[in-house]
Design a protein around this motif. Structure first.
Motif, short mmCIF file in Angstrom:
data_model
loop_
_atom_site.label_atom_id
_atom_site.label_comp_id
_atom_site.label_asym_id
_atom_site.label_seq_id
_atom_site.Cartn_x
_atom_site.Cartn_y
_atom_site.Cartn_z
N PRO A 156 57.82 47.58 29.34
CA PRO A 156 57.34 47.10 30.65
C PRO A 156 57.22 45.58 30.69
CG PRO A 156 55.81 48.68 29.64
CD PRO A 156 56.80 48.30 28.59
N GLU A 157 57.19 45.08 31.91
CA GLU A 157 56.93 43.64 32.11
C GLU A 157 55.49 43.35 31.68
OE1 GLU A 157 58.90 41.09 33.38
OE2 GLU A 157 60.41 42.63 32.94
N PRO A 158 55.24 42.14 31.13
CA PRO A 158 53.85 41.84 30.76
C PRO A 158 52.95 41.72 31.98
CG PRO A 158 55.33 39.99 30.25
CD PRO A 158 56.18 41.09 30.79
N PRO A 159 51.84 42.46 32.02
CA PRO A 159 50.91 42.28 33.13
C PRO A 159 50.20 40.93 33.03
CG PRO A 159 50.44 44.33 31.93
CD PRO A 159 51.39 43.52 31.11
N HIS A 160 49.68 40.49 34.16
CA HIS A 160 49.03 39.19 34.27
C HIS A 160 47.89 39.04 33.27
CE1 HIS A 160 46.86 35.87 36.20
NE2 HIS A 160 45.77 36.61 36.16
N ARG A 161 47.74 37.85 32.71
CA ARG A 161 46.57 37.52 31.89
C ARG A 161 45.82 36.37 32.55
NH1 ARG A 161 47.84 41.85 29.73
NH2 ARG A 161 47.57 42.28 27.51
N ARG A 162 44.49 36.44 32.53
CA ARG A 162 43.70 35.31 33.03
C ARG A 162 43.98 34.13 32.11
NH1 ARG A 162 37.94 37.22 32.41
NH2 ARG A 162 37.40 35.22 33.32
N PRO A 163 44.16 32.94 32.68
CA PRO A 163 44.52 31.79 31.84
C PRO A 163 43.40 31.38 30.88
CG PRO A 163 44.21 31.13 34.13
CD PRO A 163 44.10 32.61 34.10
N ILE A 164 43.79 30.76 29.76
CA ILE A 164 42.83 30.30 28.74
C ILE A 164 41.75 29.43 29.37
CG2 ILE A 164 42.56 28.82 26.69
CD1 ILE A 164 45.14 29.73 25.65
N GLU A 165 42.18 28.54 30.26
CA GLU A 165 41.24 27.58 30.86
C GLU A 165 40.13 28.30 31.63
OE1 GLU A 165 44.52 27.48 31.09
OE2 GLU A 165 44.98 25.73 29.84
N GLU A 166 40.45 29.47 32.16
CA GLU A 166 39.45 30.21 32.94
C GLU A 166 38.56 31.05 32.02
OE1 GLU A 166 41.09 32.60 36.26
OE2 GLU A 166 39.66 34.13 35.64
N VAL A 167 39.15 31.56 30.96
CA VAL A 167 38.43 32.50 30.09
C VAL A 167 37.55 31.77 29.08
CG1 VAL A 167 38.74 34.31 28.34
CG2 VAL A 167 40.28 34.22 30.32
#
Ligand SMILES: Cc1cc2nc3c(=O)[nH]c(=O)nc-3n(C[C@H](O)[C@H](O)[C@H](O)COP(=O)(O)O)c2cc1C
Lengths: 114, 175
Positions: B152-163
């Motif tokens: 499958p395509e990689p699902p979205h990840r919250r960016p490092i800057e936000e996490v």
């Protein structure tokens, strides 16, 4: 009394899916409720097409939309809901016309006599 | 493949090909599991490898979150008697331990070209009955395994800057 193996029966498989989903829905995210329902709907498409031993054009369109919707569950809730709206529109169009169109005989059904 | 490549490449696979998984690969995946860290090194886990195709189909019947027909399943459980050694926090630590073991297994699988999916949506009562799991053993997570029919395509990840917060909560990390 006679006995038969039941776990390969598609209706029985759907029954097990519905019962275990019902219990799962108590604890799981609310959006998993509609997910389980569209999964059950896809299983029903298999059962209907198995009964006719043919693919059904309109149901295949619904299947395609279900598969798209499923991908949206954990990625894009808004798109998921839009896909559910499209699914209800599609089913209501079939109900309105009250006609389905059979595709060519599918070897999948003729081979296994399913 | 370097470690980050394996971590980023692993996907939850929900459709599998018919190709069998070699025994050595399954063994390597299980071995990766037992080498996970665990609180106080209690290793509260019990892993059940299900490779009987008939039994996999039966497990699928009671697992609404199990998609596709995998070649093997690993049911990760914790033994309540063992987890008690960690005190009242035992059961929640055991869930953490199991999660780490599961991730190790899935990364090992991916490094061998084998797809996997963690599955929490299964019915515990039914699974315990089907696999004769004793009362004191609690199934937590299943990992399905098989060669993928598609990645499958990689699902979205919250960016490092936000996490990530730098030093104090709310302060962003900048590259
Ligand atoms: C604790 C846990 C439980 C999960 N349970 C299920 C499940 O029951 N069925 C399923 O298809 N995916 C399940 N997943 C997979 C997630 O949907 C998936 O990890 C997430 O969408 C991110 O996709 P990726 O794993 O491909 O990066 C689970 C993941 C985790 C961590």
């Amino acid at each position: 009394m006679s006995m038969a193996k039941i776990s390969e029966d598609e209706h029985f498989q759907l029954l097990a899916f519905l019962l275990t989903s019902a219990r799962g829905c108590v604890d799981e995210p609310a959006i998993y409720g509609p997910l389980r329902l569209i999964d059950a709907a896809e299983r029903l498409i298999n059962i209907i097409e198995g009964k006719h031993q043919r693919k059904v054009v309109e149901l295949e369109e619904i299947r395609e939309l279900i598969q798209k919707a499923r991908d949206y569950v954990v990625t894009n809730e808004e798109e998921f809901i839009k896909a559910l709206d499209q699914l209800t529109l599609k089913i209501s169009r079939i109900i309105k016309r009250d006609v389905i169109t059979f595709g060519p005989t599918n070897s999948q059904y003729t081979k296994n006599g399913k | 493949m370097d470690v980050l490549e394996i971590i980023k490449g692993r996907r939850s696979v929900r459709s599998f090909s018919d190709k069998a998984i070699p025994k050595e690969s399954l063994y390597a995946i299980l071995e990766a599991g037992i080498w996970a860290p665990s609180g106080s090194n209690i290793q509260p886990w019990e892993f059940i490898l299900v490779d009987d195709p008939g039994l996999i189909k039966k497990v699928k019947l009671v697992s609404p979150g199990l998609y596709g027909l995998p070649k093997a399943l690993i049911v990760l459980c914790f033994n309540k008697k063992r987890s008690e050694k960690a005190g009242r926090i035992g059961p929640s630590l055991a869930v953490m331990d199991i999660s780490m073991a599961a991730q190790n297994m899935m990364l090992m699988a991916y490094s061998l070209g084998i797809g996997s999916c963690p599955i929490a949506s299964f019915n515990k009562i039914a699974l315990k009955e089907l696999l004769s799991i004793p009362e004191e053993v609690e199934p937590v997570l299943m990992v399905s395994l098989g060669y993928p029919s598609r990645w499958p395509e990689p699902p979205h990840r919250r960016p490092i800057e936000e996490v990530v917060h730098l030093n104090v909560y709310g302060q962003n990390l900048r590259r």
